[in-house]
Design a protein around this motif. Structure first.
Motif, PDB file in Angstrom:
ATOM      1  N   PHE A  25     -26.177 -61.919  15.323  1.00 51.31           N
ATOM      2  CA  PHE A  25     -26.467 -63.113  16.104  1.00 51.31           C
ATOM      3  C   PHE A  25     -27.375 -64.096  15.376  1.00 51.31           C
ATOM      4  O   PHE A  25     -27.794 -65.088  15.960  1.00 51.31           O
ATOM      5  CB  PHE A  25     -27.088 -62.730  17.452  1.00 51.31           C
ATOM      6  N   GLY A  26     -27.668 -63.816  14.112  1.00 50.65           N
ATOM      7  CA  GLY A  26     -28.582 -64.696  13.395  1.00 50.65           C
ATOM      8  C   GLY A  26     -29.944 -64.700  14.068  1.00 50.65           C
ATOM      9  O   GLY A  26     -30.648 -65.695  14.060  1.00 50.65           O
ATOM     10  N   GLY A  27     -30.233 -63.568  14.666  1.00 44.99           N
ATOM     11  CA  GLY A  27     -31.463 -63.451  15.450  1.00 44.99           C
ATOM     12  C   GLY A  27     -32.702 -63.528  14.593  1.00 44.99           C
ATOM     13  O   GLY A  27     -32.647 -63.504  13.363  1.00 44.99           O
ATOM     14  N   PRO A  28     -33.844 -63.630  15.250  1.00 43.68           N
ATOM     15  CA  PRO A  28     -35.114 -63.772  14.536  1.00 43.68           C
ATOM     16  C   PRO A  28     -35.514 -62.491  13.813  1.00 43.68           C
ATOM     17  O   PRO A  28     -35.014 -61.414  14.117  1.00 43.68           O
ATOM     18  CB  PRO A  28     -36.096 -64.087  15.667  1.00 43.68           C
TER      19      PRO A  28
ATOM     20  N   LYS B 186     -40.960 -62.303  15.386  1.00 42.10           N
ATOM     21  CA  LYS B 186     -40.454 -63.202  16.417  1.00 42.10           C
ATOM     22  C   LYS B 186     -39.620 -62.440  17.436  1.00 42.10           C
ATOM     23  O   LYS B 186     -39.666 -62.729  18.644  1.00 42.10           O
ATOM     24  CB  LYS B 186     -39.635 -64.331  15.780  1.00 42.10           C
ATOM     25  N   PHE B 187     -38.876 -61.441  16.995  1.00 39.54           N
ATOM     26  CA  PHE B 187     -38.086 -60.602  17.892  1.00 39.54           C
ATOM     27  C   PHE B 187     -38.973 -59.981  18.960  1.00 39.54           C
ATOM     28  O   PHE B 187     -38.684 -60.064  20.159  1.00 39.54           O
ATOM     29  CB  PHE B 187     -37.377 -59.518  17.066  1.00 39.54           C
ATOM     30  N   TYR B 188     -40.081 -59.377  18.543  1.00 41.80           N
ATOM     31  CA  TYR B 188     -40.963 -58.728  19.505  1.00 41.80           C
ATOM     32  C   TYR B 188     -41.717 -59.751  20.355  1.00 41.80           C
ATOM     33  O   TYR B 188     -42.038 -59.475  21.514  1.00 41.80           O
ATOM     34  CB  TYR B 188     -41.893 -57.739  18.810  1.00 41.80           C
TER      35      TYR B 188
ATOM     36  N   ASN C 298     -41.763 -59.758  24.430  1.00 42.56           N
ATOM     37  CA  ASN C 298     -43.003 -59.851  25.200  1.00 42.56           C
ATOM     38  C   ASN C 298     -43.009 -61.053  26.131  1.00 42.56           C
ATOM     39  O   ASN C 298     -43.628 -61.014  27.194  1.00 42.56           O
ATOM     40  CB  ASN C 298     -44.216 -59.899  24.272  1.00 42.56           C
ATOM     41  N   ASP C 299     -42.328 -62.130  25.751  1.00 43.93           N
ATOM     42  CA  ASP C 299     -42.238 -63.336  26.583  1.00 43.93           C
ATOM     43  C   ASP C 299     -41.114 -63.239  27.615  1.00 43.93           C
ATOM     44  O   ASP C 299     -40.884 -64.186  28.355  1.00 43.93           O
ATOM     45  CB  ASP C 299     -41.964 -64.571  25.714  1.00 43.93           C
ATOM     46  N   ASN C 300     -40.386 -62.129  27.633  1.00 44.21           N
ATOM     47  CA  ASN C 300     -39.220 -61.936  28.506  1.00 44.21           C
ATOM     48  C   ASN C 300     -38.120 -62.960  28.254  1.00 44.21           C
ATOM     49  O   ASN C 300     -37.320 -63.255  29.134  1.00 44.21           O
ATOM     50  CB  ASN C 300     -39.620 -61.936  29.986  1.00 44.21           C
ATOM     51  N   THR C 301     -38.080 -63.512  27.053  1.00 41.84           N
ATOM     52  CA  THR C 301     -37.007 -64.411  26.652  1.00 41.84           C
ATOM     53  C   THR C 301     -35.767 -63.614  26.269  1.00 41.84           C
ATOM     54  O   THR C 301     -34.645 -64.071  26.428  1.00 41.84           O
ATOM     55  CB  THR C 301     -37.460 -65.281  25.458  1.00 41.84           C
ATOM     56  N   LEU C 302     -35.996 -62.407  25.782  1.00 38.23           N
ATOM     57  CA  LEU C 302     -34.931 -61.499  25.369  1.00 38.23           C
ATOM     58  C   LEU C 302     -35.213 -60.154  26.016  1.00 38.23           C
ATOM     59  O   LEU C 302     -36.370 -59.711  26.037  1.00 38.23           O
ATOM     60  CB  LEU C 302     -34.920 -61.374  23.839  1.00 38.23           C
TER      61      LEU C 302
END
Length: 71
Positions: free
Chosen positions: A24-27, A31-33, A37-41
């Motif tokens: 997914f070209g993810g962070p 940034k992933f964690y 922690n921000d409940n964005t993912l």
């Protein structure tokens, strides 16, 4: 479907952080964690391992802003 999958290969429903980043070209890791922690993912835990559901990865990707070139 990414380059490593064929039309007959079943898609994995749980992705590791590395698989999420690759597909997914993810962070990267930090940034992933932060996103978790921000409940964005959203993630699930299986023992000590952290996985991202494919449906959550797809929802995250769909929520990203679109690029608009301004000139």
């Amino acid at each position: 479907m990414n380059l490593h999958e064929s039309a007959t290969t079943p898609r994995k429903e749980l992705l590791t952080r590395e698989e999420f980043e690759r597909e997914f070209g993810g962070p990267k890791k930090t940034k992933f964690y932060q996103l978790l922690n921000d409940n964005t993912l959203r993630a699930v835990k299986v023992g000590r391992l952290t996985f991202i559901r494919r449906s959550d990865a797809e929802a995250w990707a769909a929520s990203l802003p679109t690029y608009s070139q301004t000139r």
